[in-house]
Scaffold this motif. Structure first.
Motif, short mmCIF file in Angstrom:
data_model
loop_
_atom_site.label_atom_id
_atom_site.label_comp_id
_atom_site.label_asym_id
_atom_site.label_seq_id
_atom_site.Cartn_x
_atom_site.Cartn_y
_atom_site.Cartn_z
N GLU A 25 -55.01 19.84 -13.38
CA GLU A 25 -53.59 19.67 -13.06
C GLU A 25 -52.71 20.68 -13.78
O GLU A 25 -51.68 21.09 -13.25
N ARG A 82 -53.82 24.35 -11.26
CA ARG A 82 -52.63 24.27 -10.41
C ARG A 82 -51.65 25.42 -10.71
O ARG A 82 -51.07 26.01 -9.81
N ILE A 99 -55.14 18.09 -6.45
CA ILE A 99 -54.41 19.35 -6.68
C ILE A 99 -54.69 20.39 -5.58
O ILE A 99 -54.23 21.52 -5.66
N LYS A 123 -50.12 28.22 -8.19
CA LYS A 123 -48.66 28.44 -8.05
C LYS A 123 -48.31 29.90 -8.29
O LYS A 123 -47.36 30.43 -7.74
#
Ligand SMILES: Nc1ncnc2c1ncn2[C@@H]1O[C@H](COP(=O)(O)OP(=O)(O)OP(=O)(O)O)[C@@H](O)[C@H]1O
Ligand SMILES: [Mg+2]
Length: 263
Positions: free
Chosen positions: A188, A192, A214, A196
């Motif tokens: 997470e 992640r 995720i 991003k």
């Protein structure tokens, strides 16, 4: 994130595109015509039972074993059966399921080896950057990798691969041997964040629910082929999810038309 509506799924234009890949060991076919794709900034997870061929599929993509047939493209270029170091130069970073760090070397030297393609000043800059990503490693640069805890070791394995700023990160069971809390933190927080930041991420994961949470997209592999290709949240919402994870339920009827089943 660039999006493509051409296939009706809303997924980004693909960076890794694997078509009908077959691979195995010593004449035994394990992966039999499997396809998958990952776009920039997309997190894609492959789930499936033990022995399904997930690691074999990854190994054939990253140049660890030869592809018998099929095609692997990276950024539009055909890289099928290209050697691992040439793939690294093209932006592919691979963290294997086992043997993911050099046990006898220090944390610092593991990072230095990860940056083997860089000039000395660039390697220093990247070392600083990956230590910002994994600050826990800062205090243990001189420690021998074999003395790290499971979580520290996995962070080092990923940090080592991040030295070259991969555009595609391939992770084979990144949370194996980690506690539930550490697994969640790794997925997470770190994975992640990479997504991003625009990195394409392909994960094989036993902790399927944590990984799918995720993920943008998911595949279910069983007996060497992809049984399901679906938006991760749609897979998570399926009532027959237990059967789906084992590759036994391939009925895409409960999925919206645009993203259900294999095409
Ligand atoms: N080096 C090898 N030589 C011969 N057979 C192998 C080799 N590695 C894996 N296999 C076989 O290939 C099949 C698929 O293995 P693979 O490691 O790809 O499965 P997996 O889906 O990653 O499983 P797991 O979830 O347990 O990691 C298994 O039957 C395994 O025994
Ligand atoms: Mg495996």
């Amino acid at each position: 994130m660039p999006t493509s509506s051409a296939d009706g799924t809303g997924r980004p234009a693909q960076y890794l595109q694997v078509d009908d890949l077959s691979a195995g060991y010593g004449g035994t076919v394990i992966v039999n015509g499997a396809s998958a794709s990952v776009g920039p900034g997309e997190i894609v997870t492959i789930v499936g039972p033990n022995g399904a061929g997930k690691s074999t599929f990854l190994k054939a993509i990253v140049g660890m074993i030869p592809a018998i047939s099929g095609r692997v493209r990276l950024g539009g270029e055909d890289v099928t059966n290209m050697r691992a170091n040439n793939l690294a130069k093209r932006g592919l970073g691979y963290v294997p399921q086992v043997n993911d760090v050099f046990d006898t070397l220090s944390v610092f030297d593991n990072l230095a080896i990860g940056g083997y393609l860089l000039s000395r000043p660039d390697a220093a800059k990247r070392t600083e950057a990956v230590l910002e990503t994994f600050p826990a490693l800062k205090a243990m640069l001189k420690r021998t990798a074999s003395k790290l805890s499971g979580g520290e070791r996995k962070m080092l394995a990923i940090a080592r691969v991040l030295m070259l700023e991969p555009r595609l990160l391939v992770l084979d069971e990144p949370t194996s041997n980690l506690s539930a809390d550490l697994s969640r933190m790794l997925l997470e927080e770190h994975v992640r964040r990479l997504g991003k930041g625009g990195t394409a991420v392909l994960i094989v994961e036993q902790k399927a629910l944590a990984a799918l949470t995720i993920s943008d997209w998911a595949y279910v592999m069983a007996a060497g082929t992809m049984k399901v290709s679906s938006a991760a949240k749609e897979l998570l919402a399926r009532k027959d999810i237990g059967e789906v994870f084992l590759g036994r339920s391939t009925e895409p009827a409960s999925l919206p038309k645009a993203s259900g089943g294999m095409d």
